[in-house]
Design a protein around this motif. Structure first.
Motif, PDB file in Angstrom:
ATOM      1  N   VAL A 178      -3.193   8.799   6.783  1.00  0.00           N
ATOM      2  CA  VAL A 178      -3.651   8.095   5.578  1.00  0.00           C
ATOM      3  C   VAL A 178      -2.140   7.220   5.805  1.00  0.00           C
ATOM      4  O   VAL A 178      -2.108   5.534   6.494  1.00  0.00           O
TER       5      VAL A 178
ATOM      6  N   LEU B 120       0.932  -0.969  -0.169  1.00  0.00           N
ATOM      7  CA  LEU B 120      -0.012  -0.153  -0.162  1.00  0.00           C
ATOM      8  C   LEU B 120       0.930   1.312  -0.157  1.00  0.00           C
ATOM      9  O   LEU B 120       0.649   2.272  -0.558  1.00  0.00           O
TER      10      LEU B 120
ATOM     11  N   ARG C   3      -3.031  13.442   2.981  1.00  0.00           N
ATOM     12  CA  ARG C   3      -1.485  12.444   2.892  1.00  0.00           C
ATOM     13  C   ARG C   3      -1.354  12.191   4.147  1.00  0.00           C
ATOM     14  O   ARG C   3      -1.387  10.409   4.632  1.00  0.00           O
TER      15      ARG C   3
ATOM     16  N   ALA D 208      -7.573   3.023   3.018  1.00  0.00           N
ATOM     17  CA  ALA D 208      -6.172   2.163   1.955  1.00  0.00           C
ATOM     18  C   ALA D 208      -6.648   0.899   1.167  1.00  0.00           C
ATOM     19  O   ALA D 208      -6.534   1.382  -0.604  1.00  0.00           O
TER      20      ALA D 208
ATOM     21  N   LEU E 124      -4.497   4.884  -3.989  1.00  0.00           N
ATOM     22  CA  LEU E 124      -4.472   5.591  -2.243  1.00  0.00           C
ATOM     23  C   LEU E 124      -5.505   7.002  -2.750  1.00  0.00           C
ATOM     24  O   LEU E 124      -5.759   7.631  -1.438  1.00  0.00           O
TER      25      LEU E 124
ATOM     26  N   TRP F 299       1.086   4.772  -3.272  1.00  0.00           N
ATOM     27  CA  TRP F 299       0.729   5.622  -2.474  1.00  0.00           C
ATOM     28  C   TRP F 299      -0.524   6.687  -3.452  1.00  0.00           C
ATOM     29  O   TRP F 299      -1.182   7.664  -3.001  1.00  0.00           O
TER      30      TRP F 299
ATOM     31  N   SER G   7     -10.178   2.142  -1.105  1.00  0.00           N
ATOM     32  CA  SER G   7      -9.168   2.571  -2.148  1.00  0.00           C
ATOM     33  C   SER G   7      -8.622   1.939  -3.281  1.00  0.00           C
ATOM     34  O   SER G   7      -8.693   1.891  -4.400  1.00  0.00           O
TER      35      SER G   7
ATOM     36  N   ALA H  51      -8.026   7.395  -0.523  1.00  0.00           N
ATOM     37  CA  ALA H  51      -8.371   6.724   0.893  1.00  0.00           C
ATOM     38  C   ALA H  51      -7.541   8.756   1.196  1.00  0.00           C
ATOM     39  O   ALA H  51      -8.116   9.452   2.525  1.00  0.00           O
ATOM     40  N   TYR H  52      -7.393   9.632   0.470  1.00  0.00           N
ATOM     41  CA  TYR H  52      -7.148  11.012   0.756  1.00  0.00           C
ATOM     42  C   TYR H  52      -8.016  11.398   1.459  1.00  0.00           C
ATOM     43  O   TYR H  52      -7.768  13.151   0.765  1.00  0.00           O
TER      44      TYR H  52
ATOM     45  N   LEU I 173      -0.482   4.198   8.006  1.00  0.00           N
ATOM     46  CA  LEU I 173       0.036   3.061   7.017  1.00  0.00           C
ATOM     47  C   LEU I 173       0.866   1.795   8.126  1.00  0.00           C
ATOM     48  O   LEU I 173       1.191   0.686   8.854  1.00  0.00           O
TER      49      LEU I 173
END
Length: 205
Positions: free
Chosen positions: A140, A121, A137, A171, A129, A125, A174, A132-133, A144
């Protein structure tokens, strides 16, 4: 009978020799097993030390990730952001290299799988992802790394692996959406090529 005495002595000597051999063999086997286990433990300790050091570096690196707001950027600002992202990504991959090597030496498959999933993941990025943001950033990506640290800690304490935190969940969702989009795009492209070929065949006939 007199001949039994030496025979009894011979038998006793053979039994004693066999017992001595077995005792020596078992002691050597235990010594080899202990040495092997010591090497395994040393390798695991070294891997954990590498992970601990790099995870600390990753935490610091996540805080410096370029944040984006492309809608409010002119062309020059977008180009500068892209350059900053490439530089940051290069530094990230330099950090992840030793982590991948250390993970491969871990004997626990469950822990290996968890950590490899997190590394995968992190490596994606900038593409997978995106959805997911919703916030920063750094939140997230830092989440991880937090999950990876929690997994290693649970393994060392011989506890069950922790549930993925919200950053990991977002994440993964996404990445899954991005994969589905890619599949749909490929299917649409295939369908377009088939239609084009069909039209060309119709024109030729």
């Amino acid at each position: 009978m007199d001949w039994l005495s030496p025979l009894s002595g011979l038998v006793g000597a053979l039994v004693g020799a066999a017992a001595s051999y077995l005792g020596t063999h078992n002691a050597q086997a235990r010594a080899l097993a202990d040495a092997r286990q010591a090497r395994v433990d040393s390798t695991q300790d070294a891997a954990i030390a590498v992970l601990a050091n790099v995870f600390a570096e990753l935490h610091r690196h996540m805080r410096s990730v370029p944040e984006e707001n492309r809608r409010q950027m002119d062309r020059q600002a977008r180009e500068e952001l892209a350059a900053a992202e490439r530089a940051w990504d290069g530094q990230l991959r330099d950090l992840l290299g030793p982590v991948r090597i250390a993970i491969e030496t871990l004997r626990d498959k469950g822990l290996r799988d968890r950590l490899q999933g997190v590394i995968g993941l992190l490596e994606s990025w900038d593409d997978d992802l995106e959805y997911a943001y919703r916030s920063q950033r750094s939140w997230v990506l830092g989440g991880l790394v937090d999950h990876a640290v929690a997994c290693v800690g649970a393994w060392q304490r011989e506890e069950a692996m922790p549930e993925p935190n919200l950053a990991v969940q977002n994440a993964k969702k996404s990445a899954q959406l991005k994969d589905e989009e890619w599949q749909l795009t490929c299917e649409a492209a295939d369908e377009y090529r088939r239609e084009q070929a069909q039209r060309e065949d119709n024109v030729g006939s």
